[in-house]
Design a protein around this motif. Sequence first.
Motif, PDB file in Angstrom:
ATOM      1  N   ARG A 128       0.845  -1.200   0.000  1.00 41.84           N
ATOM      2  CA  ARG A 128       0.000   0.000   0.000  1.00 41.84           C
ATOM      3  C   ARG A 128       0.876   1.243   0.000  1.00 41.84           C
ATOM      4  NH1 ARG A 128      -5.396  -0.477   0.945  1.00 41.84           N
ATOM      5  NH2 ARG A 128      -6.202  -2.518   1.607  1.00 41.84           N
ATOM      6  N   ARG A 129       0.434   2.246  -0.741  1.00 41.91           N
ATOM      7  CA  ARG A 129       1.158   3.508  -0.809  1.00 41.91           C
ATOM      8  C   ARG A 129       0.181   4.656  -0.561  1.00 41.91           C
ATOM      9  NH1 ARG A 129       6.287   2.453  -2.739  1.00 41.91           N
ATOM     10  NH2 ARG A 129       6.498   0.398  -3.751  1.00 41.91           N
ATOM     11  N   PHE A 130       0.677   5.662   0.137  1.00 38.32           N
ATOM     12  CA  PHE A 130      -0.134   6.807   0.524  1.00 38.32           C
ATOM     13  C   PHE A 130       0.647   8.092   0.258  1.00 38.32           C
ATOM     14  CE2 PHE A 130      -0.823   3.188   3.313  1.00 38.32           C
ATOM     15  CZ  PHE A 130      -2.195   3.014   3.263  1.00 38.32           C
ATOM     16  N   THR A 131      -0.059   9.118  -0.136  1.00 39.38           N
ATOM     17  CA  THR A 131       0.553  10.438  -0.307  1.00 39.38           C
ATOM     18  C   THR A 131       0.105  11.312   0.856  1.00 39.38           C
ATOM     19  OG1 THR A 131       0.565  10.203  -2.703  1.00 39.38           O
ATOM     20  CG2 THR A 131       0.770  12.430  -1.819  1.00 39.38           C
ATOM     21  N   VAL A 132       1.088  11.941   1.534  1.00 42.22           N
ATOM     22  CA  VAL A 132       0.789  12.775   2.698  1.00 42.22           C
ATOM     23  C   VAL A 132       1.557  14.084   2.578  1.00 42.22           C
ATOM     24  CG1 VAL A 132       0.412  10.765   4.185  1.00 42.22           C
ATOM     25  CG2 VAL A 132       2.683  11.816   4.073  1.00 42.22           C
ATOM     26  N   PRO A 133       1.097  15.146   3.239  1.00 44.72           N
ATOM     27  CA  PRO A 133       1.847  16.407   3.201  1.00 44.72           C
ATOM     28  C   PRO A 133       3.191  16.278   3.914  1.00 44.72           C
ATOM     29  CG  PRO A 133      -0.403  16.751   3.998  1.00 44.72           C
ATOM     30  CD  PRO A 133      -0.161  15.275   3.992  1.00 44.72           C
ATOM     31  N   LEU A 134       4.211  16.883   3.367  1.00 44.53           N
ATOM     32  CA  LEU A 134       5.477  16.976   4.087  1.00 44.53           C
ATOM     33  C   LEU A 134       5.247  17.695   5.410  1.00 44.53           C
ATOM     34  CD1 LEU A 134       8.583  16.867   4.386  1.00 44.53           C
ATOM     35  CD2 LEU A 134       8.650  19.033   3.111  1.00 44.53           C
ATOM     36  N   ASP A 135       4.550  18.823   5.345  1.00 50.68           N
ATOM     37  CA  ASP A 135       4.209  19.614   6.520  1.00 50.68           C
ATOM     38  C   ASP A 135       2.694  19.564   6.688  1.00 50.68           C
ATOM     39  OD1 ASP A 135       3.702  21.486   8.466  1.00 50.68           O
ATOM     40  OD2 ASP A 135       4.802  23.128   7.498  1.00 50.68           O
ATOM     41  N   HIS A 136       2.234  18.889   7.715  1.00 40.43           N
ATOM     42  CA  HIS A 136       0.788  18.740   7.899  1.00 40.43           C
ATOM     43  C   HIS A 136       0.088  20.058   8.193  1.00 40.43           C
ATOM     44  CE1 HIS A 136       0.221  14.354   7.677  1.00 40.43           C
ATOM     45  NE2 HIS A 136       1.463  14.281   8.130  1.00 40.43           N
ATOM     46  N   ASP A 137       0.847  21.073   8.583  1.00 41.85           N
ATOM     47  CA  ASP A 137       0.246  22.395   8.778  1.00 41.85           C
ATOM     48  C   ASP A 137       0.092  23.149   7.451  1.00 41.85           C
ATOM     49  OD1 ASP A 137      -0.060  22.161  11.524  1.00 41.85           O
ATOM     50  OD2 ASP A 137       1.984  22.851  11.922  1.00 41.85           O
ATOM     51  N   ASP A 138       0.615  22.564   6.386  1.00 44.72           N
ATOM     52  CA  ASP A 138       0.496  23.155   5.051  1.00 44.72           C
ATOM     53  C   ASP A 138       0.040  22.060   4.088  1.00 44.72           C
ATOM     54  OD1 ASP A 138       0.657  24.722   2.778  1.00 44.72           O
ATOM     55  OD2 ASP A 138       2.857  24.600   2.637  1.00 44.72           O
ATOM     56  N   PRO A 139      -1.198  21.606   4.202  1.00 44.58           N
ATOM     57  CA  PRO A 139      -1.656  20.449   3.415  1.00 44.58           C
ATOM     58  C   PRO A 139      -1.671  20.676   1.914  1.00 44.58           C
ATOM     59  CG  PRO A 139      -3.486  21.474   4.579  1.00 44.58           C
ATOM     60  CD  PRO A 139      -2.235  22.111   5.116  1.00 44.58           C
ATOM     61  N   SER A 140      -1.635  21.934   1.480  1.00 46.74           N
ATOM     62  CA  SER A 140      -1.610  22.205   0.045  1.00 46.74           C
ATOM     63  C   SER A 140      -0.185  22.306  -0.491  1.00 46.74           C
ATOM     64  CB  SER A 140      -2.364  23.507  -0.261  1.00 46.74           C
ATOM     65  OG  SER A 140      -1.731  24.608   0.363  1.00 46.74           O
ATOM     66  N   GLY A 141       0.793  22.150   0.369  1.00 45.39           N
ATOM     67  CA  GLY A 141       2.184  22.255  -0.054  1.00 45.39           C
ATOM     68  C   GLY A 141       2.745  20.939  -0.564  1.00 45.39           C
ATOM     69  N   GLU A 142       4.042  20.770  -0.442  1.00 47.57           N
ATOM     70  CA  GLU A 142       4.724  19.580  -0.942  1.00 47.57           C
ATOM     71  C   GLU A 142       4.202  18.316  -0.272  1.00 47.57           C
ATOM     72  OE1 GLU A 142       9.238  17.647  -1.162  1.00 47.57           O
ATOM     73  OE2 GLU A 142       8.944  19.698  -0.412  1.00 47.57           O
ATOM     74  N   HIS A 143       4.148  17.231  -1.052  1.00 45.67           N
ATOM     75  CA  HIS A 143       3.727  15.938  -0.531  1.00 45.67           C
ATOM     76  C   HIS A 143       4.843  14.906  -0.697  1.00 45.67           C
ATOM     77  CE1 HIS A 143      -0.182  17.793  -0.353  1.00 45.67           C
ATOM     78  NE2 HIS A 143      -0.729  16.680   0.124  1.00 45.67           N
ATOM     79  N   ILE A 144       4.823  13.915   0.168  1.00 47.71           N
ATOM     80  CA  ILE A 144       5.758  12.799   0.077  1.00 47.71           C
ATOM     81  C   ILE A 144       4.954  11.503   0.060  1.00 47.71           C
ATOM     82  CG2 ILE A 144       7.676  14.007   1.176  1.00 47.71           C
ATOM     83  CD1 ILE A 144       6.948  12.577   3.792  1.00 47.71           C
ATOM     84  N   GLU A 145       5.623  10.402  -0.299  1.00 44.44           N
ATOM     85  CA  GLU A 145       4.940   9.111  -0.376  1.00 44.44           C
ATOM     86  C   GLU A 145       5.338   8.241   0.804  1.00 44.44           C
ATOM     87  OE1 GLU A 145       3.970   6.490  -4.113  1.00 44.44           O
ATOM     88  OE2 GLU A 145       5.937   5.859  -3.350  1.00 44.44           O
ATOM     89  N   LEU A 146       4.363   7.519   1.331  1.00 43.33           N
ATOM     90  CA  LEU A 146       4.602   6.535   2.376  1.00 43.33           C
ATOM     91  C   LEU A 146       4.260   5.152   1.847  1.00 43.33           C
ATOM     92  CD1 LEU A 146       2.997   8.257   5.503  1.00 43.33           C
ATOM     93  CD2 LEU A 146       5.375   8.364   4.738  1.00 43.33           C
ATOM     94  N   TYR A 147       5.044   4.178   2.299  1.00 42.39           N
ATOM     95  CA  TYR A 147       4.793   2.782   1.947  1.00 42.39           C
ATOM     96  C   TYR A 147       4.429   2.008   3.212  1.00 42.39           C
ATOM     97  CZ  TYR A 147       5.625  -2.119   0.895  1.00 42.39           C
ATOM     98  OH  TYR A 147       5.486  -3.469   0.761  1.00 42.39           O
ATOM     99  N   ALA A 148       3.476   1.092   3.098  1.00 43.20           N
ATOM    100  CA  ALA A 148       3.137   0.185   4.189  1.00 43.20           C
ATOM    101  C   ALA A 148       2.759  -1.165   3.612  1.00 43.20           C
ATOM    102  CB  ALA A 148       1.997   0.738   5.037  1.00 43.20           C
TER     103      ALA A 148
END
Length: 431
Positions: free
Chosen positions: A14-34
């Motif tokens: 499974r892969r998920f895209t999340v904000p780099l900075d959760h206080d800026d959800p419209s900014g840069e995103h990174i990918e998480l793997y689980a």
Amino acid sequence: MISYRQPGVVLTDRRFTVPLDHDDPSGEHIELYAREVVASGQAGADLPWLVYLEGGPGFGARRFVGTQAWLGRAVQEFRVLLLDQRGTGLSTPANRQTLPARGDARAQADYLAHFRADAIVRDCELIRRRLAGGAPWTVLGQSFGGFCATHYLSAAPEGLRTVLITGGLPSLTATADDVYRAAYPRVRRKAEAHYARYPQDVERARRIAAHLVEHRTVLPNGQVLTPEAFQSLGILLGTGDGSHQLHYLLENAFVRTLAGPALSDTFLEAVQTNLSYAGHPLYALLHEAIYAQGQGPTGWAAERVRAEFPRFDAAKTLTGDEPLLFTGESIHPWHFETDPALRPLRETAELLAARAHWPSLYDPRRLAANRVPVAAAVYHDDMYVDTAHSLDTARSIGGLRTWVTDEYEHDGVRASGPRVLDRLLTLVRDA
């Protein structure tokens, strides 16, 4: 999503895209793997979720084969999610190869400031809402994963059904200096216990250290093996079989050559395996930051505090006849000089050590009012996490039940098979 099988389990990537900075959800995103794991006979069942948070910082979730260690017990009743925390494993990596794309050292340090427990917990909450439909889940936190779980109880208890912690109850108030001031005496006890078990290793360790003083020694990967780096093999002494591993490593240190005794290739290869940070550089970069909470810079706390314990000074030890003390879980500036995987990140590490503004991670009042069922295994004289600190925290979290044991070392949840996890599940359900 890709699903596949191993003995007794079905795995799903499974892969998920999340904000780099959760206080800026419209900014840069990174990918998480689980990796999702479920028992073969229950692949289609409606099971509660258990998310596993690995120790570290900087390690991806353990790669189990089938139902190894505690996993076999967990899949009896849970759908398990083995999360590669941000920057680790198959989640968007952060290392000497990728960090230069962020910019200069200052930009890299600012980026890595988003990789502590607070961001990891917010990642978990996004994933939980996507996977579990908003239902709370169980968290199993090993070591640093327990630090994350404790923050979870502070920040988002509504997302938690149950919390299980193994060797990872952090102090709620200790500074990095406090942590290492408590650590060095524990490490000394572990080293003394090792020499009591293997007295022949006293002379072997002194001989190796003396050789390293007289001969510049480079490991196969280009890492310089100094006496201080050799001492750091003591990190092995905090695991159940670590003393035995260290003994077997030391007994194979020297080989006869035409030029006289030399450190053997076998020894140097084994040392490299144990000391290189190539596979987990975030451990070195962020280790002291996991203890930072609005108390100013950590400022290389382990290095400063070590000066208060002169028995760990290899040069002084070699002028006398005392045993050489090994060191444990600590990061020093010299790591970023001797290890080629860390050398390009030296300036970034300096900036992180000098960083003054780290948010607090724990809310004592919210923890005191906790209503989430929590059980924690606290290992007696744990080399990595101070037992007194852990028990103080246990008393500060509402409803938390502890199991204090000297049957296992810090890796008990892995070494025990299903026993530690089963004991914690029993504890939390009998509360």
